[in-house]
Design a protein around this motif. Structure first.
Motif, PDB file in Angstrom:
ATOM      1  N   SER A   1      33.919  47.216 -34.104  1.00  0.00           N
ATOM      2  CA  SER A   1      32.840  46.241 -34.130  1.00  0.00           C
ATOM      3  C   SER A   1      31.892  46.550 -32.979  1.00  0.00           C
ATOM      4  CB  SER A   1      33.411  44.829 -33.981  1.00  0.00           C
ATOM      5  OG  SER A   1      32.374  43.892 -33.789  1.00  0.00           O
ATOM      6  N   PHE A   2      30.604  46.457 -33.263  1.00  0.00           N
ATOM      7  CA  PHE A   2      29.593  46.786 -32.258  1.00  0.00           C
ATOM      8  C   PHE A   2      28.424  45.835 -32.417  1.00  0.00           C
ATOM      9  CE2 PHE A   2      25.601  49.316 -31.570  1.00  0.00           C
ATOM     10  CZ  PHE A   2      25.642  49.311 -30.179  1.00  0.00           C
ATOM     11  N   SER A   3      27.971  45.282 -31.308  1.00  0.00           N
ATOM     12  CA  SER A   3      26.793  44.417 -31.367  1.00  0.00           C
ATOM     13  C   SER A   3      25.771  44.866 -30.346  1.00  0.00           C
ATOM     14  CB  SER A   3      27.170  42.955 -31.101  1.00  0.00           C
ATOM     15  OG  SER A   3      27.719  42.800 -29.808  1.00  0.00           O
ATOM     16  N   TYR A   4      24.510  44.778 -30.738  1.00  0.00           N
ATOM     17  CA  TYR A   4      23.393  45.053 -29.838  1.00  0.00           C
ATOM     18  C   TYR A   4      22.464  43.858 -29.945  1.00  0.00           C
ATOM     19  CZ  TYR A   4      19.786  47.618 -27.311  1.00  0.00           C
ATOM     20  OH  TYR A   4      18.859  48.018 -26.371  1.00  0.00           O
ATOM     21  N   GLY A   5      22.462  43.044 -28.914  1.00  0.00           N
ATOM     22  CA  GLY A   5      21.758  41.773 -29.020  1.00  0.00           C
ATOM     23  C   GLY A   5      22.412  40.925 -30.089  1.00  0.00           C
ATOM     24  N   THR A   6      21.628  40.473 -31.027  1.00  0.00           N
ATOM     25  CA  THR A   6      22.147  39.634 -32.108  1.00  0.00           C
ATOM     26  C   THR A   6      22.391  40.419 -33.400  1.00  0.00           C
ATOM     27  OG1 THR A   6      19.920  39.018 -32.845  1.00  0.00           O
ATOM     28  CG2 THR A   6      20.979  37.607 -31.177  1.00  0.00           C
ATOM     29  N   VAL A   7      22.284  41.731 -33.337  1.00  0.00           N
ATOM     30  CA  VAL A   7      22.481  42.574 -34.514  1.00  0.00           C
ATOM     31  C   VAL A   7      23.878  43.177 -34.441  1.00  0.00           C
ATOM     32  CG1 VAL A   7      21.668  44.570 -35.821  1.00  0.00           C
ATOM     33  CG2 VAL A   7      20.022  43.070 -34.677  1.00  0.00           C
ATOM     34  N   GLY A   8      24.701  42.881 -35.448  1.00  0.00           N
ATOM     35  CA  GLY A   8      26.089  43.297 -35.442  1.00  0.00           C
ATOM     36  C   GLY A   8      26.391  44.359 -36.491  1.00  0.00           C
TER      37      GLY A   8
ATOM     38  N   SER B   1      33.864  51.491 -23.894  1.00  0.00           N
ATOM     39  CA  SER B   1      32.642  51.168 -23.158  1.00  0.00           C
ATOM     40  C   SER B   1      32.097  52.407 -22.466  1.00  0.00           C
ATOM     41  CB  SER B   1      32.918  50.071 -22.125  1.00  0.00           C
ATOM     42  OG  SER B   1      31.737  49.712 -21.440  1.00  0.00           O
ATOM     43  N   THR B   2      30.802  52.610 -22.575  1.00  0.00           N
ATOM     44  CA  THR B   2      30.123  53.671 -21.856  1.00  0.00           C
ATOM     45  C   THR B   2      28.652  53.305 -21.728  1.00  0.00           C
ATOM     46  OG1 THR B   2      29.593  56.039 -21.795  1.00  0.00           O
ATOM     47  CG2 THR B   2      29.714  55.002 -23.963  1.00  0.00           C
ATOM     48  N   GLY B   3      28.093  53.460 -20.541  1.00  0.00           N
ATOM     49  CA  GLY B   3      26.696  53.095 -20.333  1.00  0.00           C
ATOM     50  C   GLY B   3      26.450  51.664 -20.747  1.00  0.00           C
ATOM     51  N   ASP B   4      25.454  51.453 -21.614  1.00  0.00           N
ATOM     52  CA  ASP B   4      25.132  50.104 -22.090  1.00  0.00           C
ATOM     53  C   ASP B   4      25.716  49.823 -23.466  1.00  0.00           C
ATOM     54  OD1 ASP B   4      23.532  51.948 -23.349  1.00  0.00           O
ATOM     55  OD2 ASP B   4      21.673  50.793 -23.182  1.00  0.00           O
ATOM     56  N   LEU B   5      26.662  50.635 -23.917  1.00  0.00           N
ATOM     57  CA  LEU B   5      27.250  50.492 -25.242  1.00  0.00           C
ATOM     58  C   LEU B   5      28.710  50.069 -25.128  1.00  0.00           C
ATOM     59  CD1 LEU B   5      25.831  53.718 -26.952  1.00  0.00           C
ATOM     60  CD2 LEU B   5      24.844  51.424 -26.950  1.00  0.00           C
ATOM     61  N   THR B   6      29.100  49.063 -25.911  1.00  0.00           N
ATOM     62  CA  THR B   6      30.474  48.563 -25.905  1.00  0.00           C
ATOM     63  C   THR B   6      30.913  48.304 -27.335  1.00  0.00           C
ATOM     64  OG1 THR B   6      30.168  47.506 -23.749  1.00  0.00           O
ATOM     65  CG2 THR B   6      32.026  46.758 -25.076  1.00  0.00           C
ATOM     66  N   LEU B   7      32.090  48.814 -27.696  1.00  0.00           N
ATOM     67  CA  LEU B   7      32.656  48.605 -29.024  1.00  0.00           C
ATOM     68  C   LEU B   7      34.038  47.982 -28.886  1.00  0.00           C
ATOM     69  CD1 LEU B   7      31.031  51.567 -29.025  1.00  0.00           C
ATOM     70  CD2 LEU B   7      31.624  51.457 -31.439  1.00  0.00           C
TER      71      LEU B   7
ATOM     72  N   GLY C   1      17.733  44.761 -30.951  1.00  0.00           N
ATOM     73  CA  GLY C   1      18.665  43.687 -30.641  1.00  0.00           C
ATOM     74  C   GLY C   1      18.302  42.371 -31.287  1.00  0.00           C
ATOM     75  N   GLU C   2      17.136  42.309 -31.910  1.00  0.00           N
ATOM     76  CA  GLU C   2      16.707  41.096 -32.607  1.00  0.00           C
ATOM     77  C   GLU C   2      16.452  41.375 -34.082  1.00  0.00           C
ATOM     78  OE1 GLU C   2      13.345  39.525 -30.549  1.00  0.00           O
ATOM     79  OE2 GLU C   2      14.468  39.070 -28.712  1.00  0.00           O
ATOM     80  N   THR C   3      15.752  42.449 -34.372  1.00  0.00           N
ATOM     81  CA  THR C   3      15.479  42.855 -35.750  1.00  0.00           C
ATOM     82  C   THR C   3      15.902  44.310 -35.907  1.00  0.00           C
ATOM     83  OG1 THR C   3      13.229  43.574 -35.225  1.00  0.00           O
ATOM     84  CG2 THR C   3      13.528  41.272 -35.904  1.00  0.00           C
ATOM     85  N   TYR C   4      15.905  44.796 -37.135  1.00  0.00           N
ATOM     86  CA  TYR C   4      16.225  46.198 -37.357  1.00  0.00           C
ATOM     87  C   TYR C   4      15.392  46.732 -38.510  1.00  0.00           C
ATOM     88  CZ  TYR C   4      19.298  44.327 -41.042  1.00  0.00           C
ATOM     89  OH  TYR C   4      19.796  43.665 -42.134  1.00  0.00           O
ATOM     90  N   GLN C   5      15.247  48.040 -38.543  1.00  0.00           N
ATOM     91  CA  GLN C   5      14.583  48.700 -39.665  1.00  0.00           C
ATOM     92  C   GLN C   5      15.444  49.866 -40.124  1.00  0.00           C
ATOM     93  OE1 GLN C   5      10.775  49.995 -38.149  1.00  0.00           O
ATOM     94  NE2 GLN C   5      11.577  51.996 -37.562  1.00  0.00           N
TER      95      GLN C   5
ATOM     96  N   ALA D   1      12.363  52.451 -25.351  1.00  0.00           N
ATOM     97  CA  ALA D   1      13.054  51.636 -24.360  1.00  0.00           C
ATOM     98  C   ALA D   1      13.470  50.308 -24.980  1.00  0.00           C
ATOM     99  CB  ALA D   1      12.143  51.393 -23.154  1.00  0.00           C
ATOM    100  N   GLY D   2      14.732  49.934 -24.781  1.00  0.00           N
ATOM    101  CA  GLY D   2      15.231  48.682 -25.326  1.00  0.00           C
ATOM    102  C   GLY D   2      15.686  48.765 -26.760  1.00  0.00           C
ATOM    103  N   GLU D   3      15.667  49.963 -27.348  1.00  0.00           N
ATOM    104  CA  GLU D   3      16.120  50.149 -28.724  1.00  0.00           C
ATOM    105  C   GLU D   3      17.314  51.093 -28.765  1.00  0.00           C
ATOM    106  OE1 GLU D   3      12.097  49.647 -31.446  1.00  0.00           O
ATOM    107  OE2 GLU D   3      12.824  51.653 -30.982  1.00  0.00           O
ATOM    108  N   ILE D   4      18.088  50.971 -29.829  1.00  0.00           N
ATOM    109  CA  ILE D   4      19.105  51.966 -30.139  1.00  0.00           C
ATOM    110  C   ILE D   4      18.914  52.412 -31.577  1.00  0.00           C
ATOM    111  CG2 ILE D   4      20.784  50.984 -28.514  1.00  0.00           C
ATOM    112  CD1 ILE D   4      22.312  50.059 -31.143  1.00  0.00           C
ATOM    113  N   THR D   5      19.458  53.591 -31.886  1.00  0.00           N
ATOM    114  CA  THR D   5      19.476  54.057 -33.263  1.00  0.00           C
ATOM    115  C   THR D   5      20.915  54.343 -33.657  1.00  0.00           C
ATOM    116  OG1 THR D   5      19.089  56.342 -32.557  1.00  0.00           O
ATOM    117  CG2 THR D   5      17.165  55.044 -33.226  1.00  0.00           C
ATOM    118  N   VAL D   6      21.237  54.033 -34.907  1.00  0.00           N
ATOM    119  CA  VAL D   6      22.552  54.334 -35.459  1.00  0.00           C
ATOM    120  C   VAL D   6      22.327  55.236 -36.673  1.00  0.00           C
ATOM    121  CG1 VAL D   6      24.693  53.422 -36.408  1.00  0.00           C
ATOM    122  CG2 VAL D   6      23.449  52.117 -34.661  1.00  0.00           C
ATOM    123  N   HIS D   7      22.860  56.454 -36.594  1.00  0.00           N
ATOM    124  CA  HIS D   7      22.658  57.467 -37.619  1.00  0.00           C
ATOM    125  C   HIS D   7      23.900  57.529 -38.506  1.00  0.00           C
ATOM    126  CE1 HIS D   7      19.413  59.735 -35.199  1.00  0.00           C
ATOM    127  NE2 HIS D   7      19.820  58.735 -34.434  1.00  0.00           N
ATOM    128  N   PHE D   8      23.731  57.280 -39.786  1.00  0.00           N
ATOM    129  CA  PHE D   8      24.779  57.483 -40.776  1.00  0.00           C
ATOM    130  C   PHE D   8      24.471  58.832 -41.419  1.00  0.00           C
ATOM    131  CE2 PHE D   8      24.238  53.021 -40.001  1.00  0.00           C
ATOM    132  CZ  PHE D   8      25.534  52.513 -39.947  1.00  0.00           C
TER     133      PHE D   8
END
Length: 304
Positions: free
Chosen positions: A185-192, A159-165, A286-290, A47-54
């Motif tokens: 361009s896509f941002s989630y919190g402060t992570v762009g 835009s869809t759901g909580d995602l906006t590009l 939205g603040e840090t990433y791994q 909850a509160g996270e997203i994943t981006v798969h390359f």
């Protein structure tokens, strides 16, 4: 034209920590090679996270943004990519958005099978009518899908759901397929993030002239790490901390080119490639990433 609104705060963001978290280690002789190799299949975002798969599809692009119940797919590799099978572990019911950045087969081929396998809400493409059989098959699959179909133009919002590009390119349709690429361009919190498709120097210059490009953390490198992309001016404006190129091991194009790698290193980016790392997954709150890599990660450094 100043259209950049959703990511305007990027230029003021300085994260207070090194954002690459590397939890596994391997000691070899007197030197340490540190990597993060994780089995991430079927792991959904907390909850509160997203994943981006390359996603490693060989010589091609395929990127999945997954917020749990909402998914956006950017490109699908070629027809042999197996992308539809990969998505079954992550797509919950419908696939909300597909973006075909441009008409080359290594970006749209796999989307044909995705459209046959999933109900899709929105389909975005660049508007170019290519003559290839792969493009004809793609358009046929699009027409068979009960989806909203959009031709992307600079300043459009996806835009869809909580995602906006935000669409940064193209400004108009041209017959230069690479420079006609949809750049997002896509941002989630402060992570762009910035997903550059196969955009080359011409498109990069156009984006720099038209509106402020965002100061980002993660860049999907243009045109598989070709020397025809990743200009010094464009990278200096983006200042990515992490750069990910998508290419096949031993590909006939010689990607990634050393000129592009040097340009990325010159702006301080840490470079990952699907040719050496396999599939790369970034998780952010939205603040840090791994960063998680399918194969052991070994950093790329400059060649004298």
């Amino acid at each position: 034209m100043f259209c950049y609104s959703i990511s305007a705060g990027f230029n003021d963001i300085i994260l207070n920590m090194k954002k690459i978290i590397i939890p596994l280690f391997l000691l070899v002789a007197a030197s340490a090679i540190v990597f993060y190799a994780v089995n991430y299949e079927k792991e959904l975002p907390d909850a509160g996270e997203i994943t981006v798969h390359f996603i490693d599809v060989g010589q091609g692009d395929a990127i999945l943004i997954d917020s749990g119940m909402t998914e956006i797919l950017i490109d699908g590799g070629d027809k042999s990519s197996g992308i539809a099978d990969y998505l079954t572990d992550y797509v919950d019911g419908n696939l909300e958005v597909i973006v075909a950045t441009h008409a080359h087969a290594d970006h749209i081929g796999g989307l044909i099978y995705v459209l046959r396998s999933f109900d899709v809400g929105q389909i975005w493409y660049d508007g170019y009518e290519a003559s290839s059989q792969t493009f004809k098959d793609f358009i046929s699959a699009v027409q068979s899908e009960n989806a909203e179909v959009h031709i992307a133009r600079r300043c459009d919002i996806i835009s869809t759901g909580d995602l906006t590009l935000l669409v940064l390119n193209p400004d108009s349709t041209s017959d230069d397929l690479n420079n006609n690429s949809i750049v997002l361009s896509f941002s989630y919190g402060t992570v762009g993030f910035l997903f550059a498709g196969d955009a080359e120097h011409e498109a990069e210059a156009s984006m720099l002239l038209s509106s402020p490009v965002p100061d980002i953390e993660i860049l999907k490198v243009g045109h598989h790490g070709s020397r025809t992309a990743s200009s010094a001016e464009f990278l200096s404006a983006l200042t990515p901390e992490v750069a990910i190129y998508m290419a096949k091991t031993g590909n006939s194009y010689g990607h990634p080119h050393q000129e592009a790698l040097d340009a990325l290193l010159n702006v301080g980016a840490q470079i990952y490639g699907t040719d050496t790392c396999g599939t790369i997954v970034i998780t952010t709150n939205g603040e840090t990433y791994q960063i998680e890599t399918e194969k052991p990660y070994d950093s790329i450094t400059a060649i004298p």
